[in-house]
Design an enzyme around this catalytic site. Structure first.
Site, short mmCIF file in Angstrom:
data_model
loop_
_atom_site.label_atom_id
_atom_site.label_comp_id
_atom_site.label_asym_id
_atom_site.label_seq_id
_atom_site.Cartn_x
_atom_site.Cartn_y
_atom_site.Cartn_z
N LYS A 51 0.81 -1.23 0.00
CA LYS A 51 0.00 0.00 0.00
C LYS A 51 0.84 1.27 0.00
O LYS A 51 0.40 2.31 -0.49
CB LYS A 51 -0.96 -0.01 1.19
CG LYS A 51 -2.12 -0.96 0.98
CD LYS A 51 -3.28 -0.65 1.91
CE LYS A 51 -4.49 -1.50 1.56
NZ LYS A 51 -4.27 -2.93 1.90
N GLU A 87 -10.00 7.13 3.72
CA GLU A 87 -10.89 6.25 4.46
C GLU A 87 -10.14 4.95 4.69
O GLU A 87 -9.23 4.61 3.94
CB GLU A 87 -12.18 5.99 3.67
CG GLU A 87 -12.11 4.84 2.66
CD GLU A 87 -11.15 5.07 1.51
OE1 GLU A 87 -10.96 6.23 1.12
OE2 GLU A 87 -10.57 4.08 1.02
N SER A 147 1.61 -9.88 -0.91
CA SER A 147 1.25 -8.46 -0.81
C SER A 147 1.66 -7.83 0.51
O SER A 147 1.86 -6.63 0.60
CB SER A 147 -0.24 -8.27 -1.05
OG SER A 147 -0.99 -9.11 -0.19
C1 PLP Z 1 -5.09 -3.95 1.65
C2 PLP Z 1 -4.38 -5.21 1.37
C3 PLP Z 1 -4.79 -6.08 0.33
C4 PLP Z 1 -6.01 -5.87 -0.50
O1 PLP Z 1 -6.04 -4.71 -1.27
P1 PLP Z 1 -5.81 -4.73 -2.85
O2 PLP Z 1 -6.17 -3.35 -3.26
O3 PLP Z 1 -6.72 -5.78 -3.42
O4 PLP Z 1 -4.40 -5.05 -3.09
C5 PLP Z 1 -4.02 -7.22 0.09
N1 PLP Z 1 -2.93 -7.50 0.83
C6 PLP Z 1 -2.52 -6.71 1.84
C7 PLP Z 1 -1.31 -7.09 2.62
C8 PLP Z 1 -3.23 -5.53 2.14
O5 PLP Z 1 -2.81 -4.74 3.12
#
Ligand code: PLP
Length: 395
Positions: A90, A112, A379
């Protein structure tokens, strides 16, 4: 221009657009007229790339997961967004948008947040630049996500409770939009995924595209002569890490793009967050896309064990890519994600975020052949999910 890019009117096929109240239209239009010029400018690119390198710690590694590869009888590569500052992808988007805000002369940032992860990324970049930061969060979420609320406050952000509706993400979004309408001059609305009215989905995809820009060249260097992977796999909440993971492969039609939604307790249960598999077309947060709604158009509260995937809609880009067959959408349940999380941890010494565990759970659903090369985006890291892991694994 690629057929997978947004068109001049802000649509991917019939998905996307700008479904906003009239009073918000000038704000969105101002951003639409400026974002491409800013992103493409030398001064933006120089500052963005410098911060990604020296603040976020990019490039994040591409790791060949040797024991996982043996288990799956294919080459499994991990794109390690868990190694980024603040522990997830993010931050890439938050840095990009705050730079755009500064180019536009804005002095105050609003956001938000549901689980608090986007709020933390936003509060982080606001602290770095010394900018005022207000984060709207549903009252119920504030109680559920106390550690992230504390992080935001420590970083100097004001956390404003949304007390309307179910007091969750949708209500926080409404409050943030109201704030933006009242403060159009000095305020920039920093959205956390490839959702919202045009140009947000395209802007956020471009800011997360660094993930595939890196993975493409890292794969070439490390694979010993192969040009492209056979699969790229990512989890999908709003869809930003998936959009970034897929971006530079969209026109490589031989690379199969796999998005994994959260099935929650099961695709056929009422406790699910699988907006593409289970949803229908409608309008949410300013764009036309797939979402979970009742027959008369009321948004259904989604459910997933993973707070970051617990979102009733999905970015319009993914509705489009899935409909035209460029991306395959599968779903993983809470239990499948938990199994995948412990598997990665024990085989590779990497504790993934619960969201990323959904992407890993997708591996079992692919018919992999020996010598297939699969890039899975991790992610984020699992620190924030330790309470859930402790509870579910009796640690
Ligand atoms: C917020 C988040 C997601 C989901 O958000 P996307 O916009 O679909 O990427 C996935 N993995 C992590 C670690 C997150 O913090």
């Amino acid at each position: 221009m690629s057929k997978y890019q947004v068109n001049n009117n802000g649509y991917y096929g019939r998905f996307g657009g700008q479904y906003v109240p009239e009073m918000l239209y000038p704000n969105v239009e101002t951003l639409r007229h400026s974002y491409l010029d800013i992103i493409n400018s030398d001064s933006f690119q120089k500052e963005y790339k410098e911060l990604l390198k020296n603040y976020v710690g990019r490039p994040t590694p591409l790791t060949l997961a040797k024991r996982m590869s043996a288990e799956y009888n294919a080459n499994i590569w991990l794109k390690r967004e868990d190694c980024a500052h603040t522990g997830a992808h993010k931050i890439n988007n938050a840095i990009g948008q705050i730079l755009i805000a500064r180019h536009m002369g804005k002095t105050r940032i609003i956001a938000e947040t549901g689980a608090g992860q986007h709020g933390v990324a936003t509060a982080t970049v606001c602290a770095m630049f010394g900018m005022k930061c207000a984060v709207y969060m549903g009252e119920v979420d504030i109680e559920r996500q106390a550690p992230n609320v504390a992080r935001m406050k420590m970083l100097g952000a004001e956390v404003i409770p949304a007390v309307s509706g179910n007091m969750t993400l949708k209500d926080a979004t409404n409050e943030a939009l109201r704030d933006w309408i009242s403060n159009p001059e000095d305020t920039f609305y920093l959205i956390g995924s490839v959702v919202g009215p045009h140009p947000y989905p395209d802007m956020v995809a471009k800011l997360q595209a660094i993930i595939s820009e890196e993975s493409k060249s890292q794969f070439r260097e490390q694979s010993g002569g192969k040009d492209l992977p056979d699969y790229v796999v990512a989890c999908i909440g709003g869809g930003s890490n998936a959009a970034g993971s897929f971006y530079y492969y969209l026109n490589d039609e031989n690379v199969r793009l796999i998005a994994i939604e959260a099935a929650g307790l099961g695709l056929n249960s009422k406790d699910t967050a699988a907006s593409i598999s289970r949803g229908s077309e409608g309008i949410i947060h300013g764009s036309r896309t797939m979402l979970m709604q009742t027959d008369d158009g009321q948004i259904i509260e989604p459910y997933s064990i993973s707070a970051g995937l617990d979102y009733p809609g999905v970015g319009p880009l993914h509705s489009f890519l899935s409909e035209c067959g460029r991306e395959t959408v599968l779903a993983a349940t809470d239990q499948e994600a938990l199994d995948a999380a412990i598997e990665l941890t024990r085989l590779e010494g990497i504790i993934p975020a619960l969201e990323s565990a959904h992407a890993l759970a997708g591996l079992r659903k692919l018919k992999l052949k020996k010598n297939d090369n699969v890039i899975v985006t991790i992610s984020g890291r699992g620190d924030k999910d330790m309470a859930t892991y402790m509870n579910r694994f009796n640690l």
